[in-house]
Design a protein around this motif. Structure first.
Motif, PDB file in Angstrom:
ATOM      1  N   GLY A  90      -6.045  -7.451   2.594  1.00 26.32           N
ATOM      2  CA  GLY A  90      -6.184  -6.019   2.836  1.00 26.32           C
ATOM      3  C   GLY A  90      -5.428  -5.181   1.832  1.00 26.32           C
ATOM      4  O   GLY A  90      -4.929  -5.691   0.817  1.00 26.32           O
ATOM      5  N   PRO A  91      -5.282  -3.882   2.098  1.00 26.92           N
ATOM      6  CA  PRO A  91      -4.589  -2.982   1.167  1.00 26.92           C
ATOM      7  C   PRO A  91      -3.107  -3.286   1.016  1.00 26.92           C
ATOM      8  O   PRO A  91      -2.467  -2.784   0.091  1.00 26.92           O
ATOM      9  N   GLY A  92      -2.536  -4.101   1.914  1.00 24.51           N
ATOM     10  CA  GLY A  92      -1.141  -4.489   1.785  1.00 24.51           C
ATOM     11  C   GLY A  92      -0.908  -5.476   0.663  1.00 24.51           C
ATOM     12  O   GLY A  92       0.227  -5.712   0.260  1.00 24.51           O
ATOM     13  N   LYS A  93      -1.970  -6.060   0.125  1.00 22.03           N
ATOM     14  CA  LYS A  93      -1.859  -6.963  -1.020  1.00 22.03           C
ATOM     15  C   LYS A  93      -2.674  -6.370  -2.168  1.00 22.03           C
ATOM     16  O   LYS A  93      -2.187  -5.530  -2.895  1.00 22.03           O
ATOM     17  N   CYS A  94      -3.943  -6.791  -2.303  1.00 26.39           N
ATOM     18  CA  CYS A  94      -4.814  -6.231  -3.329  1.00 26.39           C
ATOM     19  C   CYS A  94      -6.221  -6.762  -3.153  1.00 26.39           C
ATOM     20  O   CYS A  94      -6.437  -7.768  -2.466  1.00 26.39           O
ATOM     21  N   ASP A  95      -7.186  -6.096  -3.793  1.00 22.91           N
ATOM     22  CA  ASP A  95      -8.567  -6.541  -3.707  1.00 22.91           C
ATOM     23  C   ASP A  95      -8.748  -7.924  -4.324  1.00 22.91           C
ATOM     24  O   ASP A  95      -9.601  -8.701  -3.889  1.00 22.91           O
ATOM     25  N   GLY A  96      -7.936  -8.215  -5.348  1.00 26.43           N
ATOM     26  CA  GLY A  96      -8.055  -9.509  -6.006  1.00 26.43           C
ATOM     27  C   GLY A  96      -7.791 -10.664  -5.060  1.00 26.43           C
ATOM     28  O   GLY A  96      -8.386 -11.740  -5.188  1.00 26.43           O
ATOM     29  N   ALA A  97      -6.902 -10.461  -4.099  1.00 24.67           N
ATOM     30  CA  ALA A  97      -6.563 -11.525  -3.153  1.00 24.67           C
ATOM     31  C   ALA A  97      -7.773 -11.924  -2.311  1.00 24.67           C
ATOM     32  O   ALA A  97      -7.893 -13.075  -1.880  1.00 24.67           O
ATOM     33  N   ARG A 114      -7.389 -15.614   6.495  1.00 26.19           N
ATOM     34  CA  ARG A 114      -7.421 -14.285   5.900  1.00 26.19           C
ATOM     35  C   ARG A 114      -6.882 -13.268   6.903  1.00 26.19           C
ATOM     36  O   ARG A 114      -7.318 -13.250   8.053  1.00 26.19           O
ATOM     37  N   THR A 115      -5.959 -12.437   6.461  1.00 28.10           N
ATOM     38  CA  THR A 115      -5.381 -11.423   7.339  1.00 28.10           C
ATOM     39  C   THR A 115      -5.431 -10.057   6.666  1.00 28.10           C
ATOM     40  O   THR A 115      -5.671  -9.944   5.458  1.00 28.10           O
ATOM     41  N   ASN A 116      -5.206  -9.030   7.443  1.00 26.53           N
ATOM     42  CA  ASN A 116      -5.102  -7.667   6.931  1.00 26.53           C
ATOM     43  C   ASN A 116      -3.888  -7.040   7.603  1.00 26.53           C
ATOM     44  O   ASN A 116      -3.951  -6.642   8.759  1.00 26.53           O
ATOM     45  N   ASN A 117      -2.783  -6.997   6.885  1.00 31.12           N
ATOM     46  CA  ASN A 117      -1.537  -6.500   7.470  1.00 31.12           C
ATOM     47  C   ASN A 117      -1.530  -4.975   7.478  1.00 31.12           C
ATOM     48  O   ASN A 117      -1.330  -4.333   6.446  1.00 31.12           O
ATOM     49  N   SER A 118      -1.753  -4.418   8.661  1.00 32.25           N
ATOM     50  CA  SER A 118      -1.679  -2.966   8.833  1.00 32.25           C
ATOM     51  C   SER A 118      -0.484  -2.584   9.703  1.00 32.25           C
ATOM     52  O   SER A 118      -0.464  -1.508  10.305  1.00 32.25           O
ATOM     53  N   ASP A 119       0.521  -3.467   9.784  1.00 34.26           N
ATOM     54  CA  ASP A 119       1.724  -3.172  10.574  1.00 34.26           C
ATOM     55  C   ASP A 119       2.350  -1.871  10.091  1.00 34.26           C
ATOM     56  O   ASP A 119       2.393  -1.587   8.891  1.00 34.26           O
ATOM     57  N   HIS A 120       2.846  -1.079  11.030  1.00 33.33           N
ATOM     58  CA  HIS A 120       3.456   0.197  10.658  1.00 33.33           C
ATOM     59  C   HIS A 120       4.853   0.393  11.247  1.00 33.33           C
ATOM     60  O   HIS A 120       5.485   1.414  11.012  1.00 33.33           O
ATOM     61  N   GLU A 121       5.350  -0.586  12.020  1.00 37.14           N
ATOM     62  CA  GLU A 121       6.707  -0.474  12.565  1.00 37.14           C
ATOM     63  C   GLU A 121       7.717  -0.707  11.445  1.00 37.14           C
ATOM     64  O   GLU A 121       7.759  -1.790  10.864  1.00 37.14           O
ATOM     65  N   PRO A 122       8.546   0.275  11.109  1.00 33.34           N
ATOM     66  CA  PRO A 122       9.473   0.117   9.987  1.00 33.34           C
ATOM     67  C   PRO A 122      10.660  -0.783  10.317  1.00 33.34           C
ATOM     68  O   PRO A 122      11.255  -0.674  11.384  1.00 33.34           O
ATOM     69  N   PHE A 123      10.994  -1.672   9.396  1.00 33.05           N
ATOM     70  CA  PHE A 123      12.156  -2.536   9.539  1.00 33.05           C
ATOM     71  C   PHE A 123      13.308  -2.062   8.658  1.00 33.05           C
ATOM     72  O   PHE A 123      14.385  -2.626   8.688  1.00 33.05           O
ATOM     73  N   GLY A 124      13.046  -1.015   7.869  1.00 31.45           N
ATOM     74  CA  GLY A 124      14.081  -0.507   6.975  1.00 31.45           C
ATOM     75  C   GLY A 124      14.116  -1.261   5.655  1.00 31.45           C
ATOM     76  O   GLY A 124      13.494  -2.305   5.493  1.00 31.45           O
ATOM     77  N   ASN A 125      14.866  -0.715   4.698  1.00 30.68           N
ATOM     78  CA  ASN A 125      14.978  -1.368   3.388  1.00 30.68           C
ATOM     79  C   ASN A 125      16.401  -1.291   2.849  1.00 30.68           C
ATOM     80  O   ASN A 125      16.632  -0.781   1.755  1.00 30.68           O
ATOM     81  N   ARG A 189       9.703  -2.180  -1.917  1.00 32.57           N
ATOM     82  CA  ARG A 189      10.340  -1.497  -0.787  1.00 32.57           C
ATOM     83  C   ARG A 189       9.470  -1.619   0.465  1.00 32.57           C
ATOM     84  O   ARG A 189       9.979  -1.841   1.570  1.00 32.57           O
ATOM     85  N   CYS A 190       8.161  -1.470   0.313  1.00 32.74           N
ATOM     86  CA  CYS A 190       7.238  -1.657   1.441  1.00 32.74           C
ATOM     87  C   CYS A 190       7.335  -3.082   1.977  1.00 32.74           C
ATOM     88  O   CYS A 190       7.251  -3.319   3.190  1.00 32.74           O
ATOM     89  N   MET A 191       7.525  -4.013   1.078  1.00 35.13           N
ATOM     90  CA  MET A 191       7.635  -5.423   1.438  1.00 35.13           C
ATOM     91  C   MET A 191       8.843  -5.652   2.344  1.00 35.13           C
ATOM     92  O   MET A 191       8.741  -6.296   3.398  1.00 35.13           O
ATOM     93  N   GLU A 192      10.004  -5.120   1.950  1.00 35.13           N
ATOM     94  CA  GLU A 192      11.189  -5.287   2.786  1.00 35.13           C
ATOM     95  C   GLU A 192      11.018  -4.575   4.124  1.00 35.13           C
ATOM     96  O   GLU A 192      11.489  -5.054   5.169  1.00 35.13           O
ATOM     97  N   ASN A 193      10.328  -3.458   4.121  1.00 31.03           N
ATOM     98  CA  ASN A 193      10.098  -2.682   5.336  1.00 31.03           C
ATOM     99  C   ASN A 193       9.057  -3.332   6.253  1.00 31.03           C
ATOM    100  O   ASN A 193       8.849  -2.878   7.382  1.00 31.03           O
ATOM    101  N   LYS A 194       8.404  -4.383   5.754  1.00 33.61           N
ATOM    102  CA  LYS A 194       7.330  -5.105   6.471  1.00 33.61           C
ATOM    103  C   LYS A 194       6.130  -4.211   6.769  1.00 33.61           C
ATOM    104  O   LYS A 194       5.411  -4.402   7.752  1.00 33.61           O
ATOM    105  N   THR A 195       5.913  -3.223   5.902  1.00 33.27           N
ATOM    106  CA  THR A 195       4.735  -2.357   5.992  1.00 33.27           C
ATOM    107  C   THR A 195       4.067  -2.320   4.610  1.00 33.27           C
ATOM    108  O   THR A 195       4.069  -1.282   3.944  1.00 33.27           O
ATOM    109  N   PRO A 196       3.485  -3.434   4.174  1.00 29.20           N
ATOM    110  CA  PRO A 196       2.998  -3.536   2.793  1.00 29.20           C
ATOM    111  C   PRO A 196       1.851  -2.600   2.449  1.00 29.20           C
ATOM    112  O   PRO A 196       1.586  -2.360   1.277  1.00 29.20           O
ATOM    113  N   ALA A 197       1.158  -2.056   3.470  1.00 28.18           N
ATOM    114  CA  ALA A 197       0.045  -1.150   3.202  1.00 28.18           C
ATOM    115  C   ALA A 197       0.448   0.324   3.273  1.00 28.18           C
ATOM    116  O   ALA A 197      -0.409   1.205   3.296  1.00 28.18           O
ATOM    117  N   ASP A 198       1.747   0.605   3.293  1.00 26.65           N
ATOM    118  CA  ASP A 198       2.242   1.980   3.391  1.00 26.65           C
ATOM    119  C   ASP A 198       2.170   2.648   2.020  1.00 26.65           C
ATOM    120  O   ASP A 198       3.110   2.588   1.217  1.00 26.65           O
TER     121      ASP A 198
END
Length: 263
Positions: A90-97, A114-125, A189-198
């Motif tokens: 999904g958009p949390g990674k890239c179309d190439g994936a 195959r997954t699409n990570n649309s998590d939006h709960e912030p874990f902070g960075n 930063r999105c990666m650490e926050n666990k919201t890669p599609a932000d």
């Protein structure tokens, strides 16, 4: 092909008692990480350099025009004994994936989830903001992708002197050029926050500090990196392919020195 694996099917695969070693690409949803964590499975981050093999061996499966990170994913998958691979398409990674998932499914005899990570709960960075050796900082951030838990006793933020915007590089030697007071922005930063599609968080920058905008060559994020760099008052844009050459390192060092950054 190219369909997101249902929660039911993913759960069935991941709860297989014969499963012990799983590869991940990108940041899997928290629901998936929870299952891996509860089962105490070995998790291997296929975005990282895990095997020392010639990158050219991937050409039979993936064209050279894909970025070094996705080519590294394929290289790792070819040489590691994995029981399954979880890949964010999904958009949390890239179309190439999305297409790499099909390549892996065709070339490997293991389940490709195959997954699409649309998590939006912030874990902070907190790591992105901490005073910390940059290599250790990026290693800590990427390692925390494997955990579903909020970091206990996070380090305090520091007063930043330079910014690094982008994804974790394939070649970590680039990180040794940055001081401990570097703040991290972009997808990392999105990666650490666990919201890669932000996308909003990914586009955030600090105009008050000189910033290096980095992306892997052939990555779609080069477009955003260049756009943000053009708008930033003190910016260096770089795209680097497989390894960081002496020319790129010299550009970074000169940029930081001319910007008055204490190294």
């Amino acid at each position: 092909m190219n369909m997101i694996t249902s929660d039911k099917d993913a759960s069935k695969i991941l709860n297989n008692p014969e499963l012990s070693k799983v590869g991940i690409v990108g940041v899997p949803p928290l629901s998936i990480i929870n299952i891996l964590h509860q089962r105490h499975l070995e998790i291997l981050d296929l975005d990282a350099m895990l095997v020392v093999k010639d990158m050219e061996t991937t050409v039979a499966m993936l064209p050279r025009v894909y970025c070094a990170i996705l080519r590294t994913v394929v290289l790792n998958a070819m040489h590691l004994k994995l029981d399954a691979i979880i890949i964010d398409i999904g958009p949390g990674k890239c179309d190439g994936a999305l297409h790499v998932a099909s390549v892996l499914e065709d070339g490997l005899n293991i389940p490709i989830i195959r997954t699409n990570n649309s998590d939006h709960e912030p874990f902070g960075n907190p790591l992105c903001l901490a005073k910390m050796d940059m290599t250790e900082k990026l290693l800590a951030i990427t390692e925390r992708v494997k955990s579903p838990l909020i970091q206990e006793n996070p380090p305090p933020p520091c007063r930043p002197t330079v910014g690094f915007w982008g994804v974790p590089p394939r070649d970590f030697s680039i990180l040794g050029l940055f001081p401990d007071t570097t703040n991290i922005y972009g997808w990392t930063r999105c990666m650490e926050n666990k919201t890669p599609a932000d996308n909003i968080m990914e586009a955030q920058v600090n105009n008050d500090i000189p910033t290096v905008f980095f992306a892997q060559t052939f990555c779609a994020k080069t477009a955003l990196a260049r756009l943000l760099a053009r708008k930033h008052p003190q910016a260096l844009y770089l795209d680097i392919d497989v390894n960081t050459g002496s020319s790129a390192k010299a550009k970074i060092q000169a940029f930081l020195e001319l910007s008055g950054v204490e190294l």
